[in-house]
Design an enzyme around this catalytic site. Structure first.
Site: not given
Length: 564
Positions: A164-166, A205
């Site tokens: 989920h950070h990419a 994020d």
């Protein structure tokens, strides 16, 4: 399995550990009834667990292999309706969200070089077959989203996904391709509202940023927030912008939160969010770094509490996509995701682990599914702080004023759709569009001048002569003007009986079918020996009305013949 006589392998170690007094779980042998429970699909790309980020890197894809081994060892594959080895995502599918230059850079990157486009170069190294690894887990998430939108399953599981950070054009936090955003975009093609829930210890994020201005995706993240803990985002006041205002909810927590506190705030926030937002599908990211004793985590959650969050979301009976995420103590990660797989399929599994080739990984916990993981970190959360978070989130949900509506738009059809439209009748098209013409279209008989009919459509009546009375009519000539609308011309004339003379009966022989005459193109009982000049100016509407009236009932016909 190895033979009983073979006590050791090539490494001079036992194939299975001798557990002594500790039991071994027996696999489930009963197959699931396809109609007894919600349909669950399990996606595991073959070879996804064989990749390696590099020496001393905390991210270990091998945890996926351990998870799959435990799932099969418990016999949960008998309780899963469908197991898929999905195809890798194509470059075009990855570019549905990511920039073309970034995806092209990933495809050409070589091993041994740091990913300089990333904001945290040390976290995202370039390793062997990195691009193939990204395509594998992204393709599995996209496949699960497609199955949900097609109605082929109720729950889709992909433990290899959840990175989920990419961002759109950069890698971050061990994540190169954001498969969650790609899956949500696929769901939005059919579902008007998607709820994203993140129980990873790190803030989601990348997903929040992708839908920060959208009111069709509600993001809810439960994470640790201290200001300097990675990624440093996810404050309570971050709510979204523009149309997405109040559609981004963050639940910042402190170190050491235990099961009771976590479950209380999780169930309260999620239940209020589902009630206000009314999602048509849910994406759940089950990062296991929120468990106790994680290498990079600082919570005190047990595997049972983590699985209870999954079970609570499952009970909403909404199409559910379950993804993996973080988790860096791989033996706990594999146990957690195995337990949650059993929760999703509705099966009960024992606390003893099944016998697998990976028994040495679980030797220190005595091969248990639920080892003690809590109480290692001091709980810095208070009931007052959690109550303040709950009240703040409820106030934000009040601004929603009901679930947002979405204008219905026609999905662009593919080639097969165009071909199918060409073969459909106009009445079927009207029925699909929901117009008032559906089912009310007239199908009047249409006859060409040179058309030949057989069967019920044969109106020539060429089986023998027909006897017709010849009547001399003394009716006054019709005034020049249009004929009265709807008046049947085939009714028997009463003036002929009053003023005319009955002379004789003449046999009239119908012409053969091969003869191309004007009579074969006219409706029933319209044949005349010699058409009058006044009939040439009759409108088509009057002609159809007269034809309908004449075909209602078989009545005798008077033929007017000019004998002068």
């Amino acid at each position: 399995m190895v033979r009983a006589s073979q006590a050791t392998t090539f490494s001079s170690s036992a194939y299975f550990d001798d557990r002594g007094p500790h039991g071994t779980a027996q696999p489930i042998t009963e197959h699931v009834n396809p109609h007894s429970r919600p349909i669950v699909s399990y996606f595991f790309p073959k070879g996804v667990g064989e990749h390696h980020y590099g020496e001393r890197h905390p991210m270990k894809p091998h945890r996926l292999t351990l998870t799959n081994a435990l799932v099969m060892g418990y016999g949960l594959d008998k309780q899963i309706h469908h197991i898929y080895n999905p195809r890798p995502a194509t470059q075009a599918e990855l570019e549905m969200y990511h920039d073309h230059d970034y995806i092209d850079f990933l495809s050409r990157a070589k091993c041994g070089i740091l990913l300089t486009r990333s904001t945290c170069v040390e976290d995202c190294p370039i390793f062997s077959e990195m691009y193939d690894f990204c395509r594998m887990y992204a393709g599995a998430s996209l496949a699960g989203a497609r199955k949900l939108t097609a109605g082929a399953c109720d729950t889709a599981i992909n433990w290899s996904g959840g990175l989920h950070h990419a961002k759109r054009g950069e890698a971050s936090g061990f994540c190169y391709v954001n498969d969650i955003v790609l899956a949500i975009l696929e769901l939005l093609r059919y579902h008007p509202r998607v709820l994203y829930i993140d129980i990873d210890i790190h803030h989601g994020d990348g997903v929040e940023l992708a839908f920060y201005h959208s009111n069709r995706v509600m993001t809810v993240s439960f994470h640790k927030y201290t200001g300097d803990f990675f990624p440093g985002t996810g404050k309570l006041d971050d709510n979204g912008a523009s149309l997405g205002k109040h559609f981004c909810l963050n639940v910042p927590l402190q170190d050491g939160i235990d099961d009771d506190m976590y479950l209380t705030i999780f169930k309260t926030v999620i239940e209020d969010t589902v009630t206000a937002f009314r999602p048509t599908s849910i994406v759940l990211q089950c990062g296991a770094d929120s468990l106790g004793c994680d290498r990079l985590g600082a919570f005190n959650l047990s595997i049972a509490a983590h699985g209870e969050c999954v079970n609570f979301v499952r009970k909403f009976n909404v199409p559910l996509l379950v993804l993996g995420g973080g988790g860096y103590t791989i033996k706990n990660v594999s146990r957690c995701w195995t337990y949650e797989t059993a929760v999703l399929v509705g099966a009960t599994i024992p606390d003893e682990l099944p016998a697998t080739v990976y028994d040495p990984f679980f030797r220190d916990s005595q091969w248990k599914l639920h080892p003690p993981l809590t109480g290692r970190v001091e709980n810095q959360n208070s009931p007052v702080s959690l109550q303040r978070i709950t009240v703040s989130i409820r106030n934000k949900l009040r601004y929603l004023q009901g679930a947002p509506s979405v204008a219905m738009q026609e999905i662009p059809p593919d080639l097969e759709g165009w071909l199918a439209d060409e073969e459909r009748k106009q009445e079927e098209i009207d029925e699909e569009r929901g117009t008032a013409l559906a089912g009310e279209r007239r199908s009047d008989r249409s006859m060409a001048r040179n058309e030949i009919f057989e069967g019920d459509n044969d109106v020539d009546q060429d089986e023998g002569p027909v006897s017709v009375k010849r009547t001399v009519s003394s009716r006054k000539p019709r005034a020049s003007g249009k004929r009265t609308r709807g008046k049947a011309r085939g009714r028997p004339s009463t003036s002929a009986k009053e003023d005319g003379e009955e002379i004789e009966e003449l046999p009239v022989v119908a012409p053969s079918r091969s003869t191309k005459s004007r009579r074969t193109a006219k409706p029933r009982a319209r044949a005349r020996a010699k058409p009058a000049e006044k009939d040439k100016d009759v409108p088509d509407a009057d002609f159809e009305a007269a034809a309908d009236a004449e075909t209602d009932a078989p009545t005798p016909v008077d033929l007017e013949i000019d004998i002068s």
